[in-house]
Design an enzyme around this catalytic site. Sequence first.
Site, PDB file in Angstrom:
ATOM      1  N   GLY A 132       0.925  -1.430  -0.115  1.00 58.89           N
ATOM      2  CA  GLY A 132       0.244   0.007  -0.455  1.00 58.89           C
ATOM      3  C   GLY A 132       0.843   1.339   0.167  1.00 58.89           C
ATOM      4  O   GLY A 132       0.046   2.101  -0.320  1.00 58.89           O
TER       5      GLY A 132
ATOM      6  N   ILE B  14       6.292   3.917  -4.252  1.00 57.88           N
ATOM      7  CA  ILE B  14       7.515   4.539  -4.369  1.00 57.88           C
ATOM      8  C   ILE B  14       7.020   5.319  -5.534  1.00 57.88           C
ATOM      9  O   ILE B  14       6.618   5.438  -6.604  1.00 57.88           O
ATOM     10  CB  ILE B  14       7.889   3.876  -4.661  1.00 57.88           C
ATOM     11  CG1 ILE B  14       9.680   3.366  -5.051  1.00 57.88           C
ATOM     12  CG2 ILE B  14       7.869   2.406  -5.415  1.00 57.88           C
ATOM     13  CD1 ILE B  14      11.016   2.302  -4.767  1.00 57.88           C
ATOM     14  N   PRO B  15       8.768   6.459  -5.497  1.00 57.95           N
ATOM     15  CA  PRO B  15       8.443   7.708  -6.357  1.00 57.95           C
ATOM     16  C   PRO B  15       8.835   7.243  -7.997  1.00 57.95           C
ATOM     17  O   PRO B  15      10.389   5.698  -7.513  1.00 57.95           O
ATOM     18  CB  PRO B  15       9.539   8.102  -6.574  1.00 57.95           C
ATOM     19  CG  PRO B  15      10.244   8.177  -4.414  1.00 57.95           C
ATOM     20  CD  PRO B  15       9.235   7.174  -3.988  1.00 57.95           C
TER      21      PRO B  15
ATOM     22  N   GLY C 163      13.779   7.989  -9.811  1.00 56.77           N
ATOM     23  CA  GLY C 163      14.753   8.598  -9.044  1.00 56.77           C
ATOM     24  C   GLY C 163      16.700   8.967 -10.329  1.00 56.77           C
ATOM     25  O   GLY C 163      16.841   8.676 -11.311  1.00 56.77           O
ATOM     26  N   LEU C 164      17.728   9.184  -8.784  1.00 59.48           N
ATOM     27  CA  LEU C 164      18.463   9.492  -9.851  1.00 59.48           C
ATOM     28  C   LEU C 164      19.372   7.443  -9.285  1.00 59.48           C
ATOM     29  O   LEU C 164      19.194   7.791  -8.254  1.00 59.48           O
ATOM     30  CB  LEU C 164      19.222  10.669  -8.439  1.00 59.48           C
ATOM     31  CG  LEU C 164      20.812  10.315  -8.976  1.00 59.48           C
ATOM     32  CD1 LEU C 164      20.881  11.431 -10.534  1.00 59.48           C
ATOM     33  CD2 LEU C 164      21.475  11.279  -8.283  1.00 59.48           C
ATOM     34  N   GLY C 165      19.763   7.574 -10.077  1.00 61.05           N
ATOM     35  CA  GLY C 165      21.194   5.943  -9.861  1.00 61.05           C
ATOM     36  C   GLY C 165      22.375   6.891 -10.015  1.00 61.05           C
ATOM     37  O   GLY C 165      22.785   7.872 -10.741  1.00 61.05           O
TER      38      GLY C 165
ATOM     39  N   TYR D 101      28.837   0.204  -4.293  1.00 61.30           N
ATOM     40  CA  TYR D 101      29.228   1.423  -5.762  1.00 61.30           C
ATOM     41  C   TYR D 101      29.884   2.718  -4.679  1.00 61.30           C
ATOM     42  O   TYR D 101      30.735   3.307  -5.522  1.00 61.30           O
ATOM     43  CB  TYR D 101      27.597   2.344  -5.823  1.00 61.30           C
ATOM     44  CG  TYR D 101      26.794   1.944  -6.729  1.00 61.30           C
ATOM     45  CD1 TYR D 101      26.552   0.868  -6.950  1.00 61.30           C
ATOM     46  CD2 TYR D 101      25.755   2.163  -6.329  1.00 61.30           C
ATOM     47  CE1 TYR D 101      25.287   0.191  -7.605  1.00 61.30           C
ATOM     48  CE2 TYR D 101      24.597   1.747  -7.222  1.00 61.30           C
ATOM     49  CZ  TYR D 101      24.227   1.060  -7.676  1.00 61.30           C
ATOM     50  OH  TYR D 101      23.245   0.077  -8.133  1.00 61.30           O
TER      51      TYR D 101
END
Length: 68
Positions: free
Chosen positions: A14, A17-18, A21-23, A54
Amino acid sequence: MPLAVDSTLPLNDGRRIPLLGLGVWLLRAGNCCEDAVRAALDAGYRHIDTASFYGNEASVGEIGRAHV
């Protein structure tokens, strides 16, 4: 429906999530990464795709904490 920086998608529980996004996969830790994350948050992004693999999570976190 037009896609916008605040567009979201519902998750199974429910929550939402956007969609955009920026990776930060290839961004080196430091000023470059911090500037990119800051610019994305200033533009309205609320989804930063990162991983400890990363090696730039400290830079992402620094800007994220400052932007709250």
